[in-house]
Motif scaffolding. Structure first.
Motif, PDB file in Angstrom:
ATOM      1  N   LYS A  57       0.845  -1.182   0.000  1.00 19.31           N
ATOM      2  CA  LYS A  57       0.000   0.000   0.000  1.00 19.31           C
ATOM      3  C   LYS A  57       0.885   1.237   0.000  1.00 19.31           C
ATOM      4  O   LYS A  57       1.908   1.280   0.683  1.00 19.31           O
ATOM      5  CB  LYS A  57      -0.890   0.037   1.245  1.00 19.31           C
ATOM      6  N   VAL A  59       0.612   5.732  -0.094  1.00 18.52           N
ATOM      7  CA  VAL A  59      -0.257   6.882   0.104  1.00 18.52           C
ATOM      8  C   VAL A  59       0.104   7.949  -0.917  1.00 18.52           C
ATOM      9  O   VAL A  59       1.277   8.293  -1.078  1.00 18.52           O
ATOM     10  CB  VAL A  59      -0.099   7.453   1.531  1.00 18.52           C
ATOM     11  N   ASP A  60      -0.885   8.457  -1.621  1.00 18.07           N
ATOM     12  CA  ASP A  60      -0.698   9.562  -2.558  1.00 18.07           C
ATOM     13  C   ASP A  60      -0.720  10.850  -1.742  1.00 18.07           C
ATOM     14  O   ASP A  60      -1.778  11.433  -1.491  1.00 18.07           O
ATOM     15  CB  ASP A  60      -1.802   9.546  -3.612  1.00 18.07           C
ATOM     16  N   ASN A  61       0.463  11.273  -1.304  1.00 19.34           N
ATOM     17  CA  ASN A  61       0.567  12.441  -0.423  1.00 19.34           C
ATOM     18  C   ASN A  61      -0.054  13.694  -1.031  1.00 19.34           C
ATOM     19  O   ASN A  61      -0.734  14.453  -0.335  1.00 19.34           O
ATOM     20  CB  ASN A  61       2.022  12.719  -0.056  1.00 19.34           C
ATOM     21  N   LYS A  62       0.169  13.911  -2.300  1.00 22.90           N
ATOM     22  CA  LYS A  62      -0.371  15.119  -2.938  1.00 22.90           C
ATOM     23  C   LYS A  62      -1.890  15.140  -2.876  1.00 22.90           C
ATOM     24  O   LYS A  62      -2.492  16.181  -2.622  1.00 22.90           O
ATOM     25  CB  LYS A  62       0.117  15.228  -4.385  1.00 22.90           C
ATOM     26  N   ALA A  63      -2.519  13.992  -3.091  1.00 22.92           N
ATOM     27  CA  ALA A  63      -3.975  13.919  -3.033  1.00 22.92           C
ATOM     28  C   ALA A  63      -4.471  14.166  -1.612  1.00 22.92           C
ATOM     29  O   ALA A  63      -5.467  14.865  -1.403  1.00 22.92           O
ATOM     30  CB  ALA A  63      -4.460  12.566  -3.540  1.00 22.92           C
ATOM     31  N   VAL A  64      -3.777  13.619  -0.621  1.00 26.37           N
ATOM     32  CA  VAL A  64      -4.160  13.819   0.778  1.00 26.37           C
ATOM     33  C   VAL A  64      -4.031  15.295   1.148  1.00 26.37           C
ATOM     34  O   VAL A  64      -4.926  15.869   1.776  1.00 26.37           O
ATOM     35  CB  VAL A  64      -3.308  12.946   1.725  1.00 26.37           C
ATOM     36  N   TYR A  65      -2.907  15.907   0.753  1.00 17.29           N
ATOM     37  CA  TYR A  65      -2.702  17.330   1.055  1.00 17.29           C
ATOM     38  C   TYR A  65      -3.808  18.182   0.431  1.00 17.29           C
ATOM     39  O   TYR A  65      -4.342  19.091   1.066  1.00 17.29           O
ATOM     40  CB  TYR A  65      -1.354  17.817   0.531  1.00 17.29           C
ATOM     41  N   GLU A  67      -6.877  17.221  -0.471  1.00 20.52           N
ATOM     42  CA  GLU A  67      -8.176  16.960   0.151  1.00 20.52           C
ATOM     43  C   GLU A  67      -8.270  17.581   1.544  1.00 20.52           C
ATOM     44  O   GLU A  67      -9.336  18.007   1.977  1.00 20.52           O
ATOM     45  CB  GLU A  67      -8.418  15.450   0.236  1.00 20.52           C
ATOM     46  N   ALA A  68      -7.143  17.648   2.233  1.00 23.69           N
ATOM     47  CA  ALA A  68      -7.126  18.232   3.579  1.00 23.69           C
ATOM     48  C   ALA A  68      -6.954  19.750   3.532  1.00 23.69           C
ATOM     49  O   ALA A  68      -6.886  20.389   4.584  1.00 23.69           O
ATOM     50  CB  ALA A  68      -6.006  17.600   4.402  1.00 23.69           C
ATOM     51  N   ASN A  69      -6.855  20.297   2.329  1.00 25.54           N
ATOM     52  CA  ASN A  69      -6.665  21.746   2.153  1.00 25.54           C
ATOM     53  C   ASN A  69      -5.446  22.274   2.915  1.00 25.54           C
ATOM     54  O   ASN A  69      -5.503  23.331   3.536  1.00 25.54           O
ATOM     55  CB  ASN A  69      -7.923  22.517   2.572  1.00 25.54           C
TER      56      ASN A  69
END
Length: 92
Positions: A57, A59-65, A67-69
């Motif tokens: 697994k 984690v797509d850090n850019k996507a998390v950042y 989405e979390a604004n």
């Protein structure tokens, strides 16, 4: 027939070694592909291999950042930069 009398430099020597390594890596990858068709332990006379299946697994850090604004400034503040020296050798 004429013999070429050239001086082999460090760059030439490195290039020849890298070429040999590339050939060997291609051969190794072909054998790995064949061996990965089997699962479990594979015994040779000198070496043995074990083929296992697993899942990884990430984690797509850019996507998390996004989405979390999280502000770009905060991400930049906690981003580490490392100097990298690259040497690329190509055939002439």
């Amino acid at each position: 027939m004429q013999v070429l009398d050239i001086q082999v430099t460090k760059v030439d020597h490195l290039g020849m070694l890298l070429s040999q390594i590339a050939d060997l890596e291609a051969q190794a990858e072909a054998l790995k592909t064949e061996l990965k068709q089997e699962e479990g332990h594979i015994e040779g006379n000198l070496y043995k291999a074990c083929v296992t299946l697993s899942q990884r697994k990430t984690v797509d850090n850019k996507a998390v950042y996004a989405e979390a604004n999280i502000p770009a400034e905060l991400i930049e503040k906690h981003t580490k930069t490392t100097a990298i020296i690259t040497l690329k050798v190509t055939a002439r």
